[in-house]
Design a protein around this motif. Structure first.
Motif, PDB file in Angstrom:
ATOM      1  N   LEU A 215     -32.957 -30.996 -30.878  1.00 52.48           N
ATOM      2  CA  LEU A 215     -33.342 -29.601 -32.259  1.00 52.48           C
ATOM      3  C   LEU A 215     -33.510 -28.578 -30.973  1.00 52.48           C
ATOM      4  O   LEU A 215     -34.255 -28.691 -30.386  1.00 52.48           O
ATOM      5  CB  LEU A 215     -34.834 -30.381 -32.784  1.00 52.48           C
ATOM      6  CG  LEU A 215     -34.739 -31.295 -33.895  1.00 52.48           C
ATOM      7  CD1 LEU A 215     -35.914 -31.291 -34.330  1.00 52.48           C
ATOM      8  CD2 LEU A 215     -32.768 -31.250 -35.228  1.00 52.48           C
ATOM      9  N   ARG A 216     -32.108 -28.353 -30.926  1.00 51.19           N
ATOM     10  CA  ARG A 216     -32.415 -26.191 -30.906  1.00 51.19           C
ATOM     11  C   ARG A 216     -34.009 -25.771 -31.144  1.00 51.19           C
ATOM     12  O   ARG A 216     -33.724 -25.323 -32.420  1.00 51.19           O
ATOM     13  CB  ARG A 216     -30.987 -25.979 -31.139  1.00 51.19           C
ATOM     14  CG  ARG A 216     -31.108 -24.520 -29.667  1.00 51.19           C
ATOM     15  CD  ARG A 216     -28.904 -24.212 -30.350  1.00 51.19           C
ATOM     16  NE  ARG A 216     -28.131 -25.882 -29.425  1.00 51.19           N
ATOM     17  CZ  ARG A 216     -27.591 -25.710 -28.734  1.00 51.19           C
ATOM     18  NH1 ARG A 216     -28.922 -25.248 -27.333  1.00 51.19           N
ATOM     19  NH2 ARG A 216     -27.293 -26.258 -28.681  1.00 51.19           N
ATOM     20  N   GLN A 217     -34.578 -25.001 -30.265  1.00 53.10           N
ATOM     21  CA  GLN A 217     -35.415 -23.956 -30.649  1.00 53.10           C
ATOM     22  C   GLN A 217     -35.166 -22.521 -30.344  1.00 53.10           C
ATOM     23  O   GLN A 217     -34.706 -22.212 -29.672  1.00 53.10           O
ATOM     24  CB  GLN A 217     -36.809 -24.806 -29.748  1.00 53.10           C
ATOM     25  CG  GLN A 217     -36.574 -25.894 -29.871  1.00 53.10           C
ATOM     26  CD  GLN A 217     -37.251 -26.107 -31.052  1.00 53.10           C
ATOM     27  OE1 GLN A 217     -38.287 -25.837 -31.902  1.00 53.10           O
ATOM     28  NE2 GLN A 217     -37.161 -28.001 -31.500  1.00 53.10           N
ATOM     29  N   GLN A 218     -35.457 -22.076 -31.412  1.00 52.03           N
ATOM     30  CA  GLN A 218     -35.374 -20.453 -30.897  1.00 52.03           C
ATOM     31  C   GLN A 218     -36.663 -19.401 -30.641  1.00 52.03           C
ATOM     32  O   GLN A 218     -37.058 -19.777 -31.453  1.00 52.03           O
ATOM     33  CB  GLN A 218     -34.662 -19.453 -32.276  1.00 52.03           C
ATOM     34  CG  GLN A 218     -32.983 -20.321 -32.893  1.00 52.03           C
ATOM     35  CD  GLN A 218     -32.606 -19.359 -33.553  1.00 52.03           C
ATOM     36  OE1 GLN A 218     -33.162 -18.843 -34.122  1.00 52.03           O
ATOM     37  NE2 GLN A 218     -31.399 -19.516 -33.069  1.00 52.03           N
ATOM     38  N   VAL A 219     -36.667 -19.183 -29.521  1.00 55.68           N
ATOM     39  CA  VAL A 219     -38.388 -18.568 -29.558  1.00 55.68           C
ATOM     40  C   VAL A 219     -37.955 -16.571 -29.279  1.00 55.68           C
ATOM     41  O   VAL A 219     -36.726 -16.312 -28.566  1.00 55.68           O
ATOM     42  CB  VAL A 219     -38.427 -18.956 -27.765  1.00 55.68           C
ATOM     43  CG1 VAL A 219     -39.355 -18.734 -27.035  1.00 55.68           C
ATOM     44  CG2 VAL A 219     -38.284 -20.449 -27.927  1.00 55.68           C
ATOM     45  N   GLY A 220     -38.965 -15.909 -29.425  1.00 55.58           N
ATOM     46  CA  GLY A 220     -38.724 -14.643 -29.100  1.00 55.58           C
ATOM     47  C   GLY A 220     -40.316 -14.628 -28.600  1.00 55.58           C
ATOM     48  O   GLY A 220     -41.271 -14.928 -27.931  1.00 55.58           O
ATOM     49  N   TYR A 221     -40.043 -13.155 -28.164  1.00 55.87           N
ATOM     50  CA  TYR A 221     -40.659 -12.482 -26.483  1.00 55.87           C
ATOM     51  C   TYR A 221     -41.036 -11.055 -27.542  1.00 55.87           C
ATOM     52  O   TYR A 221     -39.902 -10.390 -27.895  1.00 55.87           O
ATOM     53  CB  TYR A 221     -40.697 -12.121 -25.830  1.00 55.87           C
ATOM     54  CG  TYR A 221     -40.394 -13.849 -24.966  1.00 55.87           C
ATOM     55  CD1 TYR A 221     -41.507 -13.708 -24.010  1.00 55.87           C
ATOM     56  CD2 TYR A 221     -39.011 -14.804 -25.068  1.00 55.87           C
ATOM     57  CE1 TYR A 221     -41.588 -15.309 -23.154  1.00 55.87           C
ATOM     58  CE2 TYR A 221     -39.313 -15.452 -24.095  1.00 55.87           C
ATOM     59  CZ  TYR A 221     -40.522 -16.647 -23.851  1.00 55.87           C
ATOM     60  OH  TYR A 221     -40.571 -17.098 -23.219  1.00 55.87           O
ATOM     61  N   VAL A 222     -42.442 -10.778 -28.552  1.00 55.49           N
ATOM     62  CA  VAL A 222     -42.105  -9.816 -29.283  1.00 55.49           C
ATOM     63  C   VAL A 222     -43.401  -8.859 -28.623  1.00 55.49           C
ATOM     64  O   VAL A 222     -44.066  -8.535 -28.681  1.00 55.49           O
ATOM     65  CB  VAL A 222     -42.938 -10.332 -30.459  1.00 55.49           C
ATOM     66  CG1 VAL A 222     -41.204 -11.237 -31.309  1.00 55.49           C
ATOM     67  CG2 VAL A 222     -43.832 -10.751 -30.988  1.00 55.49           C
TER      68      VAL A 222
END
Ligand SMILES: Cc1cc2nc3c(=O)[nH]c(=O)nc-3n(C[C@H](O)[C@H](O)[C@H](O)COP(=O)(O)OP(=O)(O)OC[C@H]3O[C@@H](n4cnc5c(N)ncnc54)[C@H](O)[C@@H]3O)c2cc1C
Length: 357
Positions: A215-222
Motif C-alpha cells: 500500500l503506497r502512502q502519501q505524506v505531506g510536510y505542512v
C-alpha cells in the motif's frame, strides 16, 4: 561461498546485518536500488517511537526496543537516534482506539489518560473532538530515521560488510551445500540468506505473495501559522488520531530534519498497489485538507511531499520466520506500517534464527 547474504538494505536488512556482524558473521548486503533511494519503506527523515499500541505484546516489544535496542544502536553508531517528545494518542473510546486504551493503560508503562480539555490546553495546535479520549505517552519520541540508516551503512562498511547496490536478486534456490541467489549480474552462494525485501518479499518467497499487501502512502510536510505555539520536537508531540476502524487513522510529527509538520493517513487497507509501478502524483490538496481537519492553526502551504511503501501483513503483524523453501532462508515481513521502531529487535531475531542453524 558467502557466509550470510542479506537481500534488502532497508532498516530491517541493515539491522540484521548489524546484529550478525556484531556476532562475528561475514555478511554481504544486496539492494536493487542505489543507496538512499526512496522506492521502499525506510526513507525519510523521521518516524514515531511510541509504547501506545492496540495489543499488549506490541506495548512490551516497543518498551524492549526503547530500553535496550535503540540505546545500544545509538551507542554503537555514536549518534542520537531517538529524541524525546510527548506522544498524544486520541480518539473516540470505542472500536480500534478502545483497544489502544485497554492494551496500553494497564501495561505498566509511563502512559496516562488525560482529560480532553487538559489535552487541548497542553497541545493547542491539535484538534480534539468532543468525547475524544486522550492518552499521553511519556515514552514517545522521534526516531531519526535517515540518521539511523546512514549510521548503520557507515558502521557496516567500517566493519567489513560488503554492500552491492543496484543488484537485483531474481531467484533463490536451496541446494545441498549452499543456498544460491540468482541476480541480474552473477549468482551468489551462501550458507544462509536473509530476505528483507519489504513490499517485494513475495517476488522471491512465493509463500508471502498472498499474505502481504503493498500500500503506497502519501505524506505531506505542512507549514502552519503556529502563533506563539512551538512546532519543535520536545514540545510539539508525535500524535495519532485513531478512529473506530483502521481506515480512520491519521498521524503526525513535529518538525524534524526538514521543514514542515509531517502528517499522513496510516493506510493499512484498500486496493493493493504495485511496488514496481511509478507512483501517481501526490494529492497535495488532500494533504492540506487533512492538515486543516487535524490541526487548529492556519495551514499556509504543503512544503513537500513523499511517497512511501507499506507491506501490510494480516492483522498488521510483524514476522521473522524461516522460509518454507528452506530453513537456511529467513524471511522478514516486519513492516505493516509500524516496523521501523522495531528495527534493532527484528535484527536480533533474524540473527538468532541464523545462528540456530
Ligand atoms: C510513510 C511511512 C511512515 C511510517 N511511519 C512509521 C513510524 O512512525 N514508526 C514506525 O515504527 N514505522 C513507520 N513506518 C514503517 C517503517 O518505515 C517500515 O516498516 C520499514 O521501514 C520497512 O523496512 P524494510 O527494511 O522491511 O523494507 P524496505 O525499507 O522497503 O526495504 C526493502 C529493500 O529491499 C530492496 N529490494 C527489494 N527487492 C529486492 C531484490 N529482489 N533484490 C535486492 N534488493 C531488493 C528494496 O530496494 C529496499 O531497499 C512507516 C512507513 C512509511 C512508508
Amino acid at each position: 561461498m558467502h557466509d550470510v547474504v542479506i537481500l534488502g538494505a532497508g532498516i530491517h536488512g541493515l539491522c540484521s546485518a548489524f546484529e550478525l556482524r556484531r556476532r562475528g558473521r561475514d555478511v554481504t548486503v544486496l539492494d536493487r536500488y542505489a543507496v538512499g533511494h526512496d522506492r521502499g519503506g525506510s526513507h525519510g527523515a523521521a518516524r514515531i517511537m511510541r509504547s501506545s499500541y492496540h495489543q499488549r505484546r506490541y506495548v512490551e516489544l516497543a518498551r524492549q526496543a526503547q530500553r535496550t535496542s535503540w540505546p545500544l544502536l545509538s551507542a554503537e553508531l555514536g549518534r542520537t537516534l531517538v529524541t524525546d517528545t510527548p506522544g498524544v494518542f486520541f480518539g473516540q473510546p470505542k472500536g480500534l482506539f478502545a483497544d489502544f486504551l485497554a492494551a496500553t493503560l494497564g501495561a505498566g508503562v509511563p502512559v496516562e489518560q488525560i482529560e480532553r480539555h487538559e489535552a487541548q490546553q497542553r497541545f493547542p495546535l491539535l484538534r480534539f473532538e468532543e468525547h475524544d479520549a486522550v492518552m499521553l505517552d511519556h515514552t514517545a519520541g522521534v526516531l531519526a530515521a535517515s540518521e539511523a540508516m546512514s549510521g548503520l551503512r557507515e558502521w557496516l562498511s567500517d566493519h567489513d560488510v560488503e554492500f552491492r547496490s543496484e543488484v537485483t536478486a531474481q531467484r533463490i534456490e536451496a541446494g545441498r551445500d549452499a543456498v544460491t541467489i540468482e541476480t541480474d549480474l552473477e549468482p551468489l552462494r551462501a550458507r544462509a540468506v536473509v530476505v528483507a525485501t519489504g513490499a517485494w518479499l513475495g517476488e522471491l518467497l512465493p509463500e508471502w505473495s498472498q499474505p502481504l499487501t503493498t500500500l503506497r502512502q502519501q505524506v505531506g510536510y505542512v507549514q502552519v501559522e503556529p502563533g506563539e505555539h512551538s512546532t519543535e520536537v520536545g514540545t510539539f508531540p508525535v500524535w495519532c488520531r485513531i478512529g473506530e476502524t483502521a481506515e480512520d487513522f491519521v498521524y503526525g510529527l513535529p518538525e524534524f530534519g526538514k521543514p514542515g509538520l509531517k502528517l499522513a493517513h496510516h493506510r493499512t487497507t484498500g486496493a493493493p498497489d504495485d511496488a514496481n509501478a511509478t507512483p501517481a502524483a501526490i494529492d497535495r490538496d488532500a494533504l492540506a485538507e487533512l492538515a486543516r481537519a487535524r490541526l487548529t492553526s492556519p495551514v499556509i502551504d504543503v512544503l513537500s511531499v513523499e511517497n512511501c511503501l507499506y507491506a501490510v501483513a494480516p492483522g498488521e503483524e510483524l514476522h521473522v520466520v524461516r522460509s518454507e523453501l528452506d530453513a537456511r532462508i529467513v524471511a522478514v515481513a516486519a513492516c505493516s506500517g509500524h516496523g521501523f521502531k522495531f528495527g534493532p529487535v527484528i535484527g536480533a531475531r533474524v540473527a538468532d534464527l541464523v545462528e540456530a542453524l
